[in-house]
Design an enzyme around this catalytic site. Structure first.
Site, mmCIF file in Angstrom:
data_model
loop_
_atom_site.group_PDB
_atom_site.id
_atom_site.type_symbol
_atom_site.label_atom_id
_atom_site.label_comp_id
_atom_site.label_asym_id
_atom_site.label_seq_id
_atom_site.Cartn_x
_atom_site.Cartn_y
_atom_site.Cartn_z
ATOM 1 N N GLN A 81 -1.463 11.551 -59.287
ATOM 2 C CA GLN A 81 -0.998 10.949 -58.035
ATOM 3 C C GLN A 81 0.504 11.133 -57.756
ATOM 4 O OE1 GLN A 81 -2.716 6.848 -57.881
ATOM 5 N NE2 GLN A 81 -4.172 7.593 -59.392
ATOM 6 N N CYS B 171 10.528 5.924 -62.952
ATOM 7 C CA CYS B 171 10.284 6.214 -61.548
ATOM 8 C C CYS B 171 11.248 7.322 -61.127
ATOM 9 C CB CYS B 171 10.511 4.941 -60.733
ATOM 10 S SG CYS B 171 9.988 5.112 -59.033
ATOM 11 N N GLU C 50 -16.661 6.086 -65.450
ATOM 12 C CA GLU C 50 -15.768 6.579 -64.383
ATOM 13 C C GLU C 50 -16.628 7.138 -63.252
ATOM 14 O OE1 GLU C 50 -12.257 7.021 -63.472
ATOM 15 O OE2 GLU C 50 -13.439 7.694 -61.754
ATOM 16 N N CYS D 128 3.624 2.638 -58.366
ATOM 17 C CA CYS D 128 4.864 3.370 -58.084
ATOM 18 C C CYS D 128 5.672 2.742 -56.951
ATOM 19 C CB CYS D 128 4.623 4.838 -57.785
ATOM 20 S SG CYS D 128 6.193 5.725 -57.855
ATOM 21 N N ALA E 64 4.095 6.786 -66.057
ATOM 22 C CA ALA E 64 5.082 6.822 -67.140
ATOM 23 C C ALA E 64 4.925 5.609 -68.046
ATOM 24 C CB ALA E 64 6.488 6.853 -66.548
ATOM 25 N N THR F 2 3.163 2.480 -63.255
ATOM 26 C CA THR F 2 3.404 3.923 -63.176
ATOM 27 C C THR F 2 2.661 4.645 -64.287
ATOM 28 O OG1 THR F 2 5.336 3.740 -64.639
ATOM 29 C CG2 THR F 2 5.763 3.644 -62.272
HETATM 30 P P1 FAD Z 1 -5.616 5.456 -62.151
HETATM 31 O O1 FAD Z 1 -4.966 6.676 -62.684
HETATM 32 O O2 FAD Z 1 -5.556 5.209 -60.678
HETATM 33 O O3 FAD Z 1 -7.122 5.502 -62.637
HETATM 34 C C1 FAD Z 1 -8.053 4.475 -62.384
HETATM 35 C C2 FAD Z 1 -9.444 5.077 -62.546
HETATM 36 O O4 FAD Z 1 -10.417 4.026 -62.547
HETATM 37 C C3 FAD Z 1 -9.811 6.027 -61.405
HETATM 38 O O5 FAD Z 1 -10.228 7.256 -61.932
HETATM 39 C C4 FAD Z 1 -10.935 5.294 -60.674
HETATM 40 O O6 FAD Z 1 -11.902 6.178 -60.130
HETATM 41 C C5 FAD Z 1 -11.526 4.445 -61.799
HETATM 42 N N1 FAD Z 1 -12.236 3.254 -61.324
HETATM 43 C C6 FAD Z 1 -11.971 2.518 -60.230
HETATM 44 N N2 FAD Z 1 -12.864 1.515 -60.123
HETATM 45 C C7 FAD Z 1 -13.693 1.626 -61.191
HETATM 46 C C8 FAD Z 1 -14.819 0.879 -61.632
HETATM 47 N N3 FAD Z 1 -15.278 -0.185 -60.944
HETATM 48 N N4 FAD Z 1 -15.458 1.269 -62.757
HETATM 49 C C9 FAD Z 1 -15.015 2.325 -63.469
HETATM 50 N N5 FAD Z 1 -13.937 3.074 -63.082
HETATM 51 C C10 FAD Z 1 -13.300 2.718 -61.957
HETATM 52 N N6 FAD Z 1 3.602 7.187 -61.526
HETATM 53 C C11 FAD Z 1 4.637 7.744 -62.198
HETATM 54 O O7 FAD Z 1 4.723 7.566 -63.418
HETATM 55 N N7 FAD Z 1 5.586 8.507 -61.580
HETATM 56 C C12 FAD Z 1 5.519 8.758 -60.249
HETATM 57 O O8 FAD Z 1 6.386 9.472 -59.717
HETATM 58 C C13 FAD Z 1 4.440 8.201 -59.500
HETATM 59 N N8 FAD Z 1 4.342 8.447 -58.180
HETATM 60 C C14 FAD Z 1 3.251 7.968 -57.487
HETATM 61 C C15 FAD Z 1 3.150 8.284 -56.141
HETATM 62 C C16 FAD Z 1 2.038 7.852 -55.419
HETATM 63 C C17 FAD Z 1 1.951 8.189 -53.937
HETATM 64 C C18 FAD Z 1 1.011 7.113 -56.062
HETATM 65 C C19 FAD Z 1 -0.213 6.675 -55.285
HETATM 66 C C20 FAD Z 1 1.117 6.794 -57.398
HETATM 67 C C21 FAD Z 1 2.250 7.211 -58.135
HETATM 68 N N9 FAD Z 1 2.396 6.892 -59.496
HETATM 69 C C22 FAD Z 1 3.477 7.406 -60.197
HETATM 70 C C23 FAD Z 1 1.546 5.864 -60.128
HETATM 71 C C24 FAD Z 1 0.498 6.409 -61.098
HETATM 72 O O9 FAD Z 1 -0.292 7.397 -60.478
HETATM 73 C C25 FAD Z 1 -0.379 5.252 -61.586
HETATM 74 O O10 FAD Z 1 0.449 4.196 -62.034
HETATM 75 C C26 FAD Z 1 -1.293 5.679 -62.727
HETATM 76 O O11 FAD Z 1 -2.202 6.644 -62.255
HETATM 77 C C27 FAD Z 1 -2.017 4.465 -63.311
HETATM 78 O O12 FAD Z 1 -3.029 4.848 -64.197
HETATM 79 P P2 FAD Z 1 -4.398 4.018 -64.292
HETATM 80 O O13 FAD Z 1 -5.251 4.749 -65.242
HETATM 81 O O14 FAD Z 1 -4.105 2.587 -64.496
HETATM 82 O O15 FAD Z 1 -5.020 4.149 -62.815
#
Ligand code: FAD
Length: 409
Positions: free
Chosen positions: A57, A352, A49, A175, A320, A318
């Site tokens: 977020q 959502c 990471e 989202c 969720a 999301t």
């Molecule tokens: P992320 O949490 O984004 O994590 C990805 C990680 O990978 C990051 O830490 C990043 O630094 C890392 N990374 C990136 N590239 C690399 C690489 N090359 N090598 C290693 N690591 C890397 N969800 C809900 O459930 N309810 C809501 O109300 C909601 N509202 C939202 C509102 C907004 C404005 C936004 C932007 C998002 C919202 N979401 C919501 C969506 C939710 O935040 C994401 O769906 C969720 O964080 C996805 O998890 P993830 O681990 O897949 O991605």
């Protein structure tokens, strides 16, 4: 300059090995690591990471509406890494799944037996010409970045009437409700500030309707009608002309282009799979990590799993959804490790929570079949409810930091 090996000049050719490598320490990566450690404390796990900060977020919507300070959404990454899990503070630059290896941006090699890929989604800000040079100023804002969401509130607070546009690019995005959540909260603020009568609110969405699940779409259409919000579906933002405060848009049905003048515009950027995934053998034709939609296991590499925004799981991206995907992935990864059949099954659950203004919330919960999948018994959640608003403001953030990231929910 790159050497033939693909390593940058001067890069240290360090190599290390872990039983399980997790790529991305966001919502999905930390949750999976915590669950794996709880299930089997002896597992040798590393998380790759690059960010020293971790963001919740979903709170950015409330930051953009002036209801929460942005710092509330950020915590240091280090204490969130589960005890006993190694943190490789670097970004993955290249996957070599045929050899069970990956390479980081600093040129390190990591060998693994099992791989979990969850680096999130990529924000393609540059896909809208004119956007990046004015983002955060001159009436142009976006909740889709930590550094930007407070500017959204400044833009909304200082708005004195005119045309306010809110855009939604072609899905998938993270989202899919967020582009309209901020619109309803902006409408609230415009009314409080006494400028609503002098304001035209325009929702420009690439989607064919306000929401993909019909029962919630009906409620949201009623919300828009009540608030007098103009909706233009199958419309995409093509370009911003900030010097004239104009947005060039296209109607995807007729291919007709037109220019709309704005006084403020909230832009949700186009999004896609991270480039590092797109250019890897792990990707499907669209660039996402190609996994089975029920088991989360890769379709071609049996020692690879994926969840969250970077995966091909065909549900709403999301946190969720991640909360329900993580226990399935962990159960199946452990089964695979024990050479047993994969028994856990993900049904596409996503949620959502949409604040519709006036401290009301519509809690949309659904599955792969786009059928409502309510988790709160005895309450009709297909309508807006005041009683549910504190869930978004207080309940879900607490659940995230204290339970989900610790592998407890
Ligand atoms: P992320 O949490 O984004 O994590 C990805 C990680 O990978 C990051 O830490 C990043 O630094 C890392 N990374 C990136 N590239 C690399 C690489 N090359 N090598 C290693 N690591 C890397 N969800 C809900 O459930 N309810 C809501 O109300 C909601 N509202 C939202 C509102 C907004 C404005 C936004 C932007 C998002 C919202 N979401 C919501 C969506 C939710 O935040 C994401 O769906 C969720 O964080 C996805 O998890 P993830 O681990 O897949 O991605």
């Amino acid at each position: 300059m790159q050497k033939a090996s693909g390593l940058p000049d001067g890069a240290e050719r360090a190599s290390r090995q872990h039983q399980i490598a997790i790529v991305g320490g966001g919502s999905a990566g930390i949750t999976v690591a915590a669950r794996l450690r709880r299930a089997r404390p002896g597992l040798d796990i590393a998380i790759v990471e690059p960010s020293a900060k971790h963001y919740y977020q979903p709170l950015w919507t409330l930051v953009g509406a002036g209801l929460v300070r942005k710092e509330k959404s950020a915590r240091d990454e280090a204490p969130l890494i589960p005890r006993g899990v190694a943190w490789i503070h670097d970004a993955v630059d290249r996957f070599e799944p045929d050899r069970g290896r990956l390479y980081t941006a600093r040129g390190h090699e990591l060998r693994y037996e099992w791989l979990v890929v969850c680096p999130g989604i990529q924000l393609d800000w540059d896909a809208i010409p004119g956007l990046t040079k004015v983002l955060g100023q001159d009436g142009v804002c976006s909740n889709y970045a930590y550094e930007q969401c407070e500017r959204t509130w400044e833009t909304i607070r200082s708005f004195r009437g005119g045309t306010a546009i809110f855009t939604m690019p072609p899905p998938p995005i993270k989202c899919a409700g967020a582009p309209q959540k901020i619109m309803y909260l902006a409408d609230d603020q415009f009314r409080r500030a006494g400028v609503r009568d002098a304001t035209r609110i325009v929702y420009l969405a690439a989607t064919p309707s306000i929401f993909s699940v019909p029962v919630y779409a009906r409620t949201l259409d009623r919300v828009c009608e009540r608030k007098g919000i103009e909706r233009h579906f199958r419309h995409e933002l093509l370009e911003l002309r900030p010097d004239r405060r104009e947005a060039r848009v296209v109607n995807k049905e007729t291919q007709e282009e037109r220019v709309i003048a704005y006084d403020m515009i909230h832009v949700t950027p186009p999004q896609s799979a991270p480039d590092v995934v797109k250019r890897s053998p792990l990707a499907d034709a669209a660039g996402w990590v190609e996994v089975d939609k029920h088991t989360t296991r890769h379709l071609r590499y049996p020692n690879v799993f994926s969840l969250g925004d970077a995966s091909s799981l065909p549900t709403s991206r999301t946190g969720a959804a991640v909360r329900k995907q993580a226990p399935v992935l962990v159960a199946n990864l452990l089964a695979a490790l024990d050479r047993k059949p994969l028994g856990a099954h993900y049904d596409g659950y996503a949620a959502c929570p949409i604040p519709t203004g006036d401290r009301k919330l519509l809690l949309c919960e659904f599955d792969y079949d786009l059928k409502p999948a309510p988790s709160i018994p005895l309450l009709d959640t297909t309508v807006e409810r005041r009683i549910l608003y504190p869930l978004k403001r207080y309940g879900l953030p607490a659940l995230y930091w204290h339970a989900m990231l610790r592998g407890l929910a």
